[in-house]
Design a protein around this motif. Structure first.
Motif, PDB file in Angstrom:
ATOM      1  N   VAL A   1       0.836  -1.195   0.000  1.00 19.36           N
ATOM      2  CA  VAL A   1       0.000   0.000   0.000  1.00 19.36           C
ATOM      3  C   VAL A   1       0.880   1.258   0.000  1.00 19.36           C
ATOM      4  O   VAL A   1       0.778   2.109  -0.887  1.00 19.36           O
TER       5      VAL A   1
ATOM      6  N   ASP B   1      10.261   2.724   6.715  1.00 16.45           N
ATOM      7  CA  ASP B   1       9.923   1.358   7.103  1.00 16.45           C
ATOM      8  C   ASP B   1      10.894   0.901   8.173  1.00 16.45           C
ATOM      9  O   ASP B   1      12.063   1.299   8.185  1.00 16.45           O
TER      10      ASP B   1
ATOM     11  N   LYS C   1      14.056  -3.683   3.234  1.00 18.69           N
ATOM     12  CA  LYS C   1      13.026  -3.188   2.336  1.00 18.69           C
ATOM     13  C   LYS C   1      13.392  -1.805   1.798  1.00 18.69           C
ATOM     14  O   LYS C   1      13.271  -1.531   0.611  1.00 18.69           O
TER      15      LYS C   1
ATOM     16  N   ARG D   1       0.162 -13.469  -0.497  1.00 24.48           N
ATOM     17  CA  ARG D   1      -0.542 -13.609   0.778  1.00 24.48           C
ATOM     18  C   ARG D   1      -1.941 -14.192   0.546  1.00 24.48           C
ATOM     19  O   ARG D   1      -2.665 -13.731  -0.321  1.00 24.48           O
TER      20      ARG D   1
HETATM   21  P1  ADP Z   1       0.278  -3.688   3.083  1.00 23.11           P
HETATM   22  O1  ADP Z   1      -0.198  -4.666   2.041  1.00 23.11           O
HETATM   23  O2  ADP Z   1      -0.822  -3.271   4.022  1.00 23.11           O
HETATM   24  O3  ADP Z   1       1.012  -2.528   2.486  1.00 23.11           O
HETATM   25  P2  ADP Z   1       2.850  -4.848   3.844  1.00 23.11           P
HETATM   26  O4  ADP Z   1       3.128  -5.971   4.766  1.00 23.11           O
HETATM   27  O5  ADP Z   1       3.159  -4.991   2.380  1.00 23.11           O
HETATM   28  O6  ADP Z   1       1.295  -4.467   4.054  1.00 23.11           O
HETATM   29  O7  ADP Z   1       3.594  -3.538   4.330  1.00 23.11           O
HETATM   30  C1  ADP Z   1       3.591  -3.046   5.621  1.00 23.11           C
HETATM   31  C2  ADP Z   1       4.997  -2.513   5.945  1.00 23.11           C
HETATM   32  O8  ADP Z   1       4.942  -1.811   7.187  1.00 23.11           O
HETATM   33  C3  ADP Z   1       6.067  -3.579   6.112  1.00 23.11           C
HETATM   34  O9  ADP Z   1       7.109  -3.328   5.200  1.00 23.11           O
HETATM   35  C4  ADP Z   1       6.548  -3.446   7.577  1.00 23.11           C
HETATM   36  O10 ADP Z   1       7.953  -3.628   7.702  1.00 23.11           O
HETATM   37  C5  ADP Z   1       6.180  -2.005   7.881  1.00 23.11           C
HETATM   38  N1  ADP Z   1       5.947  -1.745   9.309  1.00 23.11           N
HETATM   39  C6  ADP Z   1       5.145  -2.410  10.187  1.00 23.11           C
HETATM   40  N2  ADP Z   1       5.145  -1.838  11.397  1.00 23.11           N
HETATM   41  C7  ADP Z   1       5.970  -0.764  11.329  1.00 23.11           C
HETATM   42  C8  ADP Z   1       6.374   0.269  12.259  1.00 23.11           C
HETATM   43  N3  ADP Z   1       5.899   0.301  13.506  1.00 23.11           N
HETATM   44  N4  ADP Z   1       7.245   1.198  11.817  1.00 23.11           N
HETATM   45  C9  ADP Z   1       7.687   1.185  10.561  1.00 23.11           C
HETATM   46  N5  ADP Z   1       7.348   0.272   9.634  1.00 23.11           N
HETATM   47  C10 ADP Z   1       6.488  -0.700   9.998  1.00 23.11           C
END
Ligand code: ADP
Length: 443
Positions: free
Chosen positions: A14, A35, A40, A346
């Motif tokens: 997203v 992130d 990533k 997923r």
């Molecule tokens: P979506 O499909 O909702 O975008 P993803 O799993 O592809 O979900 O992406 C969510 C991202 O958010 C991941 O890369 C994860 O590392 C990051 N993330 C989760 N929690 C935190 C946080 N507290 N701070 C920074 N990044 C985070």
């Protein structure tokens, strides 16, 4: 209020594409995607053909905006402090333990994000929920922000993402609608306006809908539930077609020609996947139960039950063809992503179907054009609960399809990619394989 600096926490499916498009369309705004996972961020800053998210058109957008006004960074504290507007696009999986396990959303990542925002903010911020969240999450976020900061005003907006993976960039360019939910107070409406002004750089004003926060949160869950419901409806009919001799493709066309129904989302398949549909419906079911609406909860829950039925039915059909025993059979699995044109696996039906066939004794050869070997292996280890290394003589993951050995007993296609066509022609016309079956749910 003119926004000049925004950041987004979460550089996934997203956050990555959405922020890339905002940066492309708003060159006057600095957009930084953050992130917690350094790998990533490194990949987002790396070569364009190995970005963490595969989406047609995404690499071109990143190429144009990256380094100009689009940045990817691990510096969460510094970028929160500088931004006037902060998007939260972290993952919200279904809870696996505690109250609501298997149904409610796990908000730990969203909460961690809110604590970070409270900790590092030194001035007022507009905080935007981008991830799909249960209704009334904004209240919880506001509570965390207010209790963990002093003299800072946080305005929470809900701006759910409606992009479809596989066509995310086109969807973001020409959204059917952008939904912005905000508080009815004066400061709430100012924040809504600030976000409307950003989207208005490329989306026409009549497509930008403003609502209260809870309507916006619920609209996202309800939209996904209704889309998934169409898939389950057509899939349930595909089962009936196979019994009666009706053709599901002809049926879809006949049904979809009614303008009140429309042609979209009426393709039969092995089932829906992706991170959102199942999760959002479960969230909706949980919410209905919480408010004592058991009949409504059951109604939506059946959309998932039909999806599970369809996946099992597909796998069982293959097992039945071989008389209930797959020992010694080699099956080529084509398509691991949950749909064409994404590298996201997923909740992909392929994970379930292959597990079913593998546990029934088959050896599997697996190919997907975009899902990496490592991701396939981690799906196998997480969902089949086996160690890949210990089973690798019965599991082969291919890098290329064209060179595949045709010494197989059948092909199963959980997710069809158009690039399989050439290979399938070769398979069907090869003298040794021309009468071997190809299992797919055609659309
Ligand atoms: P979506 O499909 O909702 O975008 P993803 O799993 O592809 O979900 O992406 C969510 C991202 O958010 C991941 O890369 C994860 O590392 C990051 N993330 C989760 N929690 C935190 C946080 N507290 N701070 C920074 N990044 C985070």
């Amino acid at each position: 209020m003119e926004v000049k600096n925004i950041c987004c926490i979460g550089a996934g499916y997203v956050g990555g594409p959405t922020m890339a498009v905002i940066a492309l369309k708003c060159p006057h705004i600095k957009v930084t995607v953050l992130d917690a996972n350094p790998e990533k961020i490194k990949a987002w800053n790396g070569t364009l053909d190995s970005l963490p998210v595969y989406e047609p058109g995404l690499a071109e957008v990143v190429k144009e905006a990256r380094g100009r006004n689009l940045f990817f960074s691990n510096d969460i504290a510094g970028n929160i402090e500088k931004a006037e507007m902060i998007f939260m696009a972290v993952n919200t999986p279904t809870k696996t333990e505690g109250e609501g396990a298997g149904m409610a959303a796990d908000l730990r990542y969203i909460e961690a994000c809110a604590y970070d925002i409270a900790k590092y903010s030194k001035s007022d911020k507009i905080v935007i929920e981008k991830s799909t969240l249960p209704v009334r999450t904004a209240e919880k976020i506001k509570d965390i922000l207010d209790k963990n900061s002093t003299n800072i005003h946080f305005e929470i907006l809900s701006n759910p993402e409606f992009l479809a993976e596989g066509s995310a960039i086109q969807d973001l360019f020409k959204s059917d609608r952008v939904l912005i939910g905000g508080d009815e107070s004066e400061s709430g409406q100012q924040a809504v306006k600030a976000l409307v002004d950003i989207y208005a750089n490329w989306i026409s004003k009549e497509k930008i809908l403003t609502t209260n926060v809870w309507s916006s949160e619920l609209a996202k869950l309800a939209s996904n539930a209704m889309l998934a419901q169409r898939i389950s409806s057509i899939n349930s009919l595909s089962a009936l077609c196979e019994k009666t001799g009706a053709d599901i493709k002809e049926l879809s066309k006949a049904i979809g020609s009614d303008h009140r129904i429309g042609p979209h989302f009426l393709n039969a398949s092995v089932g829906f996947g992706g991170s959102c549909f199942q999760k959002d419906i479960l969230n909706l079911v949980y919410l209905c139960k919480y408010y004592g609406l058991d009949e409504v909860a059951d109604y939506w829950h059946h959309v998932i039950k039909i999806n599970d039925f369809q996946k099992k039915r597909f796998a069982q059909k293959i097992l039945d063809y071989f008389g209930g025993n797959l020992n010694g059979k080699v099956i080529l699995i084509l398509g691991w992503a949950f749909k064409e044109n994404t590298n996201d696996s997923r909740e992909s039906p392929a994970i379930y179907v292959s597990n079913y066939l593998f546990k029934a004794g088959a050896s599997l050869v697996i190919f997907d054009p975009k899902v990496s070997q490592n991701n396939i292996i981690s799906d196998i280890e997480n969902y089949w609960e086996i160690k890949y290394k210990e089973s690798s003589e019965n599991l082969l993951i291919l890098d290329e399809l064209e060179t595949a050995n045709l010494n197989i007993d059948c092909i199963a296609i959980p997710t069809f990619w158009s690039q399989f066509e050439k290979f399938l022609l070769r398979f069907s016309s090869d003298l040794n394989t021309y009468n071997k079956p190809i299992f797919q749910i055609k659309n």
